[in-house]
Each structure stands twice: as C-alpha cells, then as structure tokens.
Design a protein around this motif. Structure first.
Motif, mmCIF file in Angstrom:
data_model
loop_
_atom_site.group_PDB
_atom_site.id
_atom_site.type_symbol
_atom_site.label_atom_id
_atom_site.label_comp_id
_atom_site.label_asym_id
_atom_site.label_seq_id
_atom_site.Cartn_x
_atom_site.Cartn_y
_atom_site.Cartn_z
ATOM 1 N N ASP A 1 0.825 -1.209 0.000
ATOM 2 C CA ASP A 1 0.000 0.000 0.000
ATOM 3 C C ASP A 1 0.858 1.258 0.000
ATOM 4 O OD1 ASP A 1 -2.315 -1.462 -0.058
ATOM 5 O OD2 ASP A 1 -2.583 -1.484 2.114
ATOM 6 N N LEU A 2 1.961 1.235 0.767
ATOM 7 C CA LEU A 2 2.853 2.398 0.769
ATOM 8 C C LEU A 2 3.523 2.567 -0.595
ATOM 9 C CD1 LEU A 2 4.527 2.135 4.292
ATOM 10 C CD2 LEU A 2 2.749 3.714 3.558
ATOM 11 N N ILE B 1 3.936 5.512 -5.699
ATOM 12 C CA ILE B 1 3.800 5.586 -7.155
ATOM 13 C C ILE B 1 2.730 6.604 -7.537
ATOM 14 C CG2 ILE B 1 3.122 4.276 -9.207
ATOM 15 C CD1 ILE B 1 4.366 1.799 -7.865
ATOM 16 N N ARG B 2 1.575 6.555 -6.836
ATOM 17 C CA ARG B 2 0.493 7.473 -7.176
ATOM 18 C C ARG B 2 0.892 8.926 -6.885
ATOM 19 N NH1 ARG B 2 -4.686 6.708 -8.315
ATOM 20 N NH2 ARG B 2 -3.690 5.016 -9.498
ATOM 21 N N ALA B 3 1.618 9.149 -5.777
ATOM 22 C CA ALA B 3 2.064 10.512 -5.468
ATOM 23 C C ALA B 3 2.966 11.052 -6.573
ATOM 24 C CB ALA B 3 2.786 10.539 -4.119
ATOM 25 N N LEU B 4 3.894 10.199 -7.045
ATOM 26 C CA LEU B 4 4.772 10.630 -8.139
ATOM 27 C C LEU B 4 3.966 10.846 -9.420
ATOM 28 C CD1 LEU B 4 7.834 8.275 -7.546
ATOM 29 C CD2 LEU B 4 7.661 10.713 -7.037
ATOM 30 N N GLU B 5 2.966 9.983 -9.653
ATOM 31 C CA GLU B 5 2.116 10.162 -10.836
ATOM 32 C C GLU B 5 1.342 11.482 -10.756
ATOM 33 O OE1 GLU B 5 1.180 5.464 -11.931
ATOM 34 O OE2 GLU B 5 -0.268 6.656 -10.813
ATOM 35 N N ILE B 6 0.838 11.800 -9.564
ATOM 36 C CA ILE B 6 0.102 13.063 -9.398
ATOM 37 C C ILE B 6 1.021 14.250 -9.629
ATOM 38 C CG2 ILE B 6 -1.063 14.520 -7.694
ATOM 39 C CD1 ILE B 6 -2.273 11.987 -6.507
ATOM 40 N N VAL B 7 2.261 14.142 -9.122
ATOM 41 C CA VAL B 7 3.227 15.219 -9.354
ATOM 42 C C VAL B 7 3.487 15.396 -10.855
ATOM 43 C CG1 VAL B 7 5.645 15.866 -9.036
ATOM 44 C CG2 VAL B 7 4.331 15.018 -7.102
ATOM 45 N N GLY C 1 1.329 14.842 -13.171
ATOM 46 C CA GLY C 1 0.129 15.254 -13.888
ATOM 47 C C GLY C 1 -0.975 14.235 -13.981
ATOM 48 N N TYR C 2 -0.836 13.060 -13.319
ATOM 49 C CA TYR C 2 -1.894 12.046 -13.417
ATOM 50 C C TYR C 2 -3.134 12.516 -12.644
ATOM 51 C CZ TYR C 2 -4.408 7.637 -12.798
ATOM 52 O OH TYR C 2 -5.364 6.654 -12.778
ATOM 53 N N ARG C 3 -4.289 12.413 -13.278
ATOM 54 C CA ARG C 3 -5.554 12.771 -12.637
ATOM 55 C C ARG C 3 -6.625 11.735 -12.957
ATOM 56 N NH1 ARG C 3 -2.113 15.416 -11.027
ATOM 57 N NH2 ARG C 3 -1.933 17.703 -10.875
ATOM 58 N N GLY C 4 -6.245 10.460 -13.023
ATOM 59 C CA GLY C 4 -7.166 9.403 -13.414
ATOM 60 C C GLY C 4 -7.938 8.827 -12.245
ATOM 61 N N GLU C 5 -8.161 7.506 -12.314
ATOM 62 C CA GLU C 5 -8.955 6.832 -11.298
ATOM 63 C C GLU C 5 -8.282 6.930 -9.928
ATOM 64 O OE1 GLU C 5 -11.945 5.405 -11.467
ATOM 65 O OE2 GLU C 5 -12.098 6.163 -13.515
ATOM 66 N N PRO C 6 -9.061 7.089 -8.847
ATOM 67 C CA PRO C 6 -8.464 7.170 -7.499
ATOM 68 C C PRO C 6 -7.975 5.805 -7.036
ATOM 69 C CG PRO C 6 -10.854 7.200 -7.358
ATOM 70 C CD PRO C 6 -10.526 7.271 -8.817
ATOM 71 N N ILE C 7 -7.168 5.822 -5.994
ATOM 72 C CA ILE C 7 -6.678 4.575 -5.401
ATOM 73 C C ILE C 7 -7.833 3.893 -4.672
ATOM 74 C CG2 ILE C 7 -5.014 3.575 -3.790
ATOM 75 C CD1 ILE C 7 -3.334 6.080 -4.109
ATOM 76 N N PRO C 8 -8.063 2.596 -4.934
ATOM 77 C CA PRO C 8 -9.119 1.900 -4.181
ATOM 78 C C PRO C 8 -8.733 1.781 -2.709
ATOM 79 C CG PRO C 8 -7.873 0.344 -5.550
ATOM 80 C CD PRO C 8 -7.421 1.725 -5.939
ATOM 81 N N ILE C 9 -9.668 2.098 -1.829
ATOM 82 C CA ILE C 9 -9.409 2.093 -0.385
ATOM 83 C C ILE C 9 -9.806 0.733 0.176
ATOM 84 C CG2 ILE C 9 -9.819 3.257 1.813
ATOM 85 C CD1 ILE C 9 -8.488 4.985 -0.322
ATOM 86 N N ARG C 10 -8.811 -0.008 0.695
ATOM 87 C CA ARG C 10 -9.065 -1.324 1.283
ATOM 88 C C ARG C 10 -8.636 -1.389 2.748
ATOM 89 N NH1 ARG C 10 -6.512 -2.416 -3.620
ATOM 90 N NH2 ARG C 10 -4.577 -2.814 -2.473
ATOM 91 N N GLY D 1 -5.083 4.046 5.159
ATOM 92 C CA GLY D 1 -6.318 4.272 4.412
ATOM 93 C C GLY D 1 -6.689 5.751 4.392
ATOM 94 N N GLN D 2 -6.514 6.424 5.547
ATOM 95 C CA GLN D 2 -6.767 7.862 5.604
ATOM 96 C C GLN D 2 -5.834 8.610 4.650
ATOM 97 O OE1 GLN D 2 -8.619 9.970 8.111
ATOM 98 N NE2 GLN D 2 -9.916 8.174 8.339
ATOM 99 N N LEU D 3 -4.566 8.161 4.600
ATOM 100 C CA LEU D 3 -3.602 8.801 3.704
ATOM 101 C C LEU D 3 -3.995 8.581 2.244
ATOM 102 C CD1 LEU D 3 -0.986 10.368 3.472
ATOM 103 C CD2 LEU D 3 0.260 8.209 3.557
ATOM 104 N N MET D 4 -4.498 7.375 1.925
ATOM 105 C CA MET D 4 -4.969 7.108 0.557
ATOM 106 C C MET D 4 -6.134 8.039 0.198
ATOM 107 S SD MET D 4 -4.860 2.963 0.273
ATOM 108 C CE MET D 4 -3.314 2.087 0.021
ATOM 109 N N MET D 5 -7.059 8.204 1.149
ATOM 110 C CA MET D 5 -8.181 9.113 0.909
ATOM 111 C C MET D 5 -7.665 10.537 0.700
ATOM 112 S SD MET D 5 -11.068 7.768 3.620
ATOM 113 C CE MET D 5 -12.229 9.014 3.069
ATOM 114 N N ALA D 6 -6.650 10.929 1.477
ATOM 115 C CA ALA D 6 -6.092 12.272 1.330
ATOM 116 C C ALA D 6 -5.448 12.444 -0.039
ATOM 117 C CB ALA D 6 -5.068 12.537 2.438
ATOM 118 N N VAL D 7 -4.727 11.401 -0.509
ATOM 119 C CA VAL D 7 -4.098 11.479 -1.834
ATOM 120 C C VAL D 7 -5.160 11.579 -2.924
ATOM 121 C CG1 VAL D 7 -2.710 10.190 -3.498
ATOM 122 C CG2 VAL D 7 -1.979 10.304 -1.129
#
Length: 534
Positions: free
Chosen positions: A241-242, A247-253, A255-264, A270-276
């Motif tokens: 998960d980390l 990876i998603r944080a670097l993708e957002i940096v 310019g990625y703005r696609g599907e959100p990370i699924p919260i499991r 999980g709170q950090l995933m929601m924040a991202v």
C-alpha cells in the motif's frame, strides 16, 4: 520510499489534512479533506470505523499476551499434576522403606524364636522374643497408619505368642514361627507390589514430563509461526500500500488525474490514501480553474497587445489614406474647375499607380492584423515556427516602442516543424518580444537591438530571443519565473509574462532558460519538441 510524515506535511502545505478519526480544517483559505470533499471519492472510500495501526498493534499484542497466559496456565496445571505424581512416588519410596524395615523386624523375630526353641532358660528366651516382637509391632502400627486400606493384622502372631508365653513347648514355638513367617511374607508381598506401582508411576512421570515439554514447545512454535505469518501478511500489505501511495504521489506530481486509489484499509494508511485521492481531485479542479484563468489572461494580453499596436497601426494606415485622399481631392478640384485630365504623367491627380500602391499597403496591414487576430486550433499540431515568428514580428513592428529598435530575424530555412498549440506559441513569442522592448527602453549609449534566431537542437528546436539591454542581476534572474514578480514600473507589467511562458513550455514538453549579463543584455532560449511524444 517516500516518508509518510514528509508526505503528510506536503499535504498540509496544500491545505489538505487527513487525521483519524476526525478531520479538522487547516489554515484559512485551505481546502481540508472533510465529509464534503471526500464525497467526491468513489463509493467504498468512506468508512464508519477507523482502526489505527496502533490499535491493530495493541490487538495483536493483547492476543499474544492472552496466548502466553494460556500457555502459562497449561504449564502450571501440568506442573501441579507432575508435582502430585512426584509426591506419590516419594510416598511410595517411604512406604517401601517401612515395609523393608517391617520385613526385617519379622525376620529377626523368627530368628529369635528359632534360637530359643530349645533354650534351657525359657524365661530369658521369651524376653528376647518379646523384644523383637515389640519392634515388629511398632513397625506394624506405623504401616497400618500409613496404609489403612490394607488389612495388616498381627492377631495370629499375638495368639501364638500368648500361647508360647503361657506354655513354651516346641509345638507352641513352631506355631509362633509359622505366624511370624506368614506376617513376613505379607510384608514381602506388599513391598513387591509397592515397587511395581512405583515403577509404573515413574514411567508415567517421565512420559508426562516429555509430553508437557513437547506440548509446550509445539504451542510456543505454533504461536511464533502464527505471529510471524500475521506480521508478514500485515507488513507485506502495508509495504504494497505504501508503494502504491508512492507511485500514485509521483504520478500526481507528473500530472496524473485518473482513477483514485481503491481504499481497502481502515487505518492511517487508508486515511492517507483518501487524502491522496482528495488531493488529486482538488488539484484537478484547481488546474481546470487555472486553465480558465490562463485563457482569460491570454485573451487580455492579446487584446492589450492589440491596443498597444493600435497607435502604430493607425499611423501606418493614416499615411496611405492621406495620400489617396489628396489625390481624390485634386481630381475633384480639377473636375469642379472644368479641367480635363492632366496631360503630364507626373501630375498627382493622374497617378493611378500611386493609388494602387497605397491600397496594397492598406491590404497588407489589414492582412497582418487579420492573421494575428484569427482564431487558432486549441489542440496541439505541427507548426511552422519560422512562419509564426515572421507574422508576429511583422505585426509587432507597428508598436511605437520598436520604432528605434532594430529587430533582426536570423531563421534557419531548414528548420523542422514543432509540435504545439499555435496560439500559445504566439503568446510566448509576443511576451518575450515585449519584455525585450521594455528592457531596451532605457538604453541610450548603443543602438538597441533584438535578434531572434532559430536552429535545430537534436530532437528539439531552439528559439533564441536576445537583446543588448541592461541585463539582470543574479538575484533578479533567480526569480524571473515567479508569478507576479516584476521589476517594471507600476502599470507597465503584471509579472505574469515569463511565468506564463514557463507554464506553456512545460505543458508543451519543452523548456525555457534565461542567460543574462548585467550591462550587456539578456538571452532567452526556448526549446520546442518536434513530436507528439514529448
């Protein structure tokens, strides 16, 4: 791997907070992740209960303590059972010793009777027999007290001894010997039974000891294996998960703005995933707002540039119009005076070629303005950079600030096409030319000059805009791309020109660099991609 603490600090810097179990708003003007902002996330990302990593650790620790208590209770229970068996073995040893002593006492009594059967001093002989019998009775009493379950009786011996004491004949002595031998045999049989029972108890004790040791070892190994498996699965999932967050944080940096990370998860991760996810949503919204604002600013800049050129264009248009108007007025005067056409070619009223030249001049000015103001495709496409430079330079020559400035174009005729948005490329060119003209305004000691060059540079195209103005100090050069930073007087600049150029080039996959030497001038190098991949 990205540190969670640093990442959370970065989120707070953007005005995004994700705390468990409640989320508090950040500083004024920030956009914290609350129920409202989280509602934009897909279904399944909201959770009613949040179990923190600390809570999970405490649960595992509590389960481990409970398991250790169970093992301890089992060990103590088995210890009590083994202690009881050990005490039984000790009791058996004590009884065996007493049986041996009783057997010895019976043997001594038998030998005493044998020794005194034919003794002439019957009274002394009976006293010796009584002494040994007394020892036998003492041992018998002790055994009867320790072994009440066994029927140990000296009734036969007592009767035979009383008969022998009353009349010490050979027959009575023989009967006494028989009873004593019976008693001795009873003691011997009991001693053999006691030894057999003790051996069985010792064997059971050893087996029980081995069983307890093996069971305790197995329970401990099972507990460790279970703890290791749970810990391995937990940290494996946590690491995955980390890694996903990293990876998603670097993708957002990038310019990625696609599907959100699924919260499991239902903990801090999980709170950090929601924040991202919320950060990506908020950034996407803000970027769209910035695009709208940029389009507004681009339009304003374009209209401002047209306004700045209006005076120059009016002057350029005014000259041919004045010439045509003069010819028309002369022809009208001659007609009013009744005069015919002039017979001399050099006479102004009879010069249609002059009228043609002035109308062509007006048409060229109108065409340049039309090309500049015509709408361009908003999607990236292949563009002729040299053509963009020529058309922009032709129009900007009407700016009064360029009247005393020499503008030279040194363009590579074999320059490959660039890939970009024509309108935005034009905006970059105009902003750089306007900055160069403003920089040359105070130059009086040398002919002010702007040189625009183009050349291929590997898989890119380099455009250079160079002026011989006063240049910039290092402190100013370090801040030129900051929004709203300007060294121009109030009313002459907003500080957004170079910032907009930087943003446009970044979005095009290109770059922009500035070199400046105080007192000598400034050179701006702009690199455009030549393919869509960039």
């Amino acid at each position: 791997m990205i540190s969670i603490r640093k990442f959370m600090n970065a989120l707070r810097g953007l005005g995004i907070q994700a705390e468990a179990p409640a989320v508090e708003a950040g500083e004024s003007g920030s956009t914290p992740v609350t129920e409202e902002t989280a509602s934009a996330a897909p279904a399944g990302e909201k959770h009613g209960h949040v179990f923190s990593v600390r809570t999970k650790g405490l649960v595992v620790f509590g389960a481990l303590i409970a398991y250790a208590i169970i093992i301890a209770l089992f060990v103590f229970h088995q210890k009590n059972l083994l202690q009881r068996d050990f005490e039984e073995i000790q009791k058996s040893l004590e009884i065996d010793s007493m049986l041996k002593q009783a057997d010895t006492a019976a043997f001594h009594a038998v030998m005493a009777v044998f020794a005194n059967v034919d003794s002439p001093d019957r009274e002394a002989g009976m006293q010796r027999i009584q002494m040994h019998y007394q020892m036998l009775r003492t041992m018998h009493a002790a055994l009867k007290e320790r072994l009440p379950e066994f029927d140990l009786s000296l009734a036969g011996v007592n009767a035979a001894l009383a008969e022998a004491d009353r009349e010490a004949t050979r027959a009575s002595m023989t009967q006494l010997i028989v009873e004593l031998v019976k008693t001795k045999n009873e003691f011997t049989n009991l001693a053999e039974q006691s030894q057999l029972a003790r051996r069985r108890m010792s064997e059971g004790y050893r087996m029980q000891t081995d069983s307890v040791a093996m069971t305790t070892l197995l329970m401990g190994m099972m507990g460790l294996a279970l703890l290791g498996a749970i810990s391995g699965l937990f940290f494996k999932r946590l690491t995955e998960d980390l890694r996903t967050l990293q990876i998603r944080a670097l993708e957002i940096v990038n310019g990625y703005r696609g599907e959100p990370i699924p919260i499991r998860r239902h903990d801090e991760v999980g709170q950090l995933m929601m924040a991202v996810n919320s950060m990506a949503t908020i950034l996407d919204k803000r970027e769209k707002e910035l695009i709208v604002e940029r389009q507004k600013y681009f339009h304003q800049e374009k209209m401002a540039a047209i306004g700045a050129l209006a005076a120059g264009v009016a002057h350029e248009i005014g000259n041919p119009i004045a010439a045509i108007a003069g010819i028309a007025q002369d022809m009208a005067e001659r007609r009013a005076e009744g005069l015919g056409p002039c017979a001399h070619d050099h006479c102004r009223p009879c010069r249609p070629d002059l009228i043609q030249a002035q109308t062509e001049r007006l048409a060229a000015i109108t065409r340049e303005i039309s090309e500049f103001a015509s709408p361009q495709p908003a999607e990236p496409q292949l563009i002729d950079l040299n053509s963009q430079l020529r058309s922009t330079a032709s129009l900007i020559r009407y700016d009064k600030r360029l009247r005393r400035v020499e503008l030279r174009l040194e363009l590579d005729h074999y320059l490959p096409a660039i890939f970009g948005v024509a309108d935005q490329v034009t905006q970059v060119i105009m902003n750089l030319l306007i900055n160069a003209m403003d920089a040359l305004d105070p130059v009086m000691d040398r002919p002010p000059t702007i040189i625009i060059t183009t050349k291929p540079d590997g898989d890119r195209v380099c455009m250079t805009v160079e002026d011989n103005g006063p240049g910039m100090e290092k402190e100013v050069l370090e801040r030129v791309f900051e929004a709203f930073f300007t060294t121009k007087p109030a009313g002459k600049g907003t500080g957004l020109g170079l910032s907009l150029c930087y943003s446009i080039m970044k979005n095009h996959g290109g770059s922009i660099d500035i070199e400046s030497v105080p007192g000598k001038g400034t050179r701006v190098l702009v690199y455009f991609p030549t393919n869509e991949t960039a």
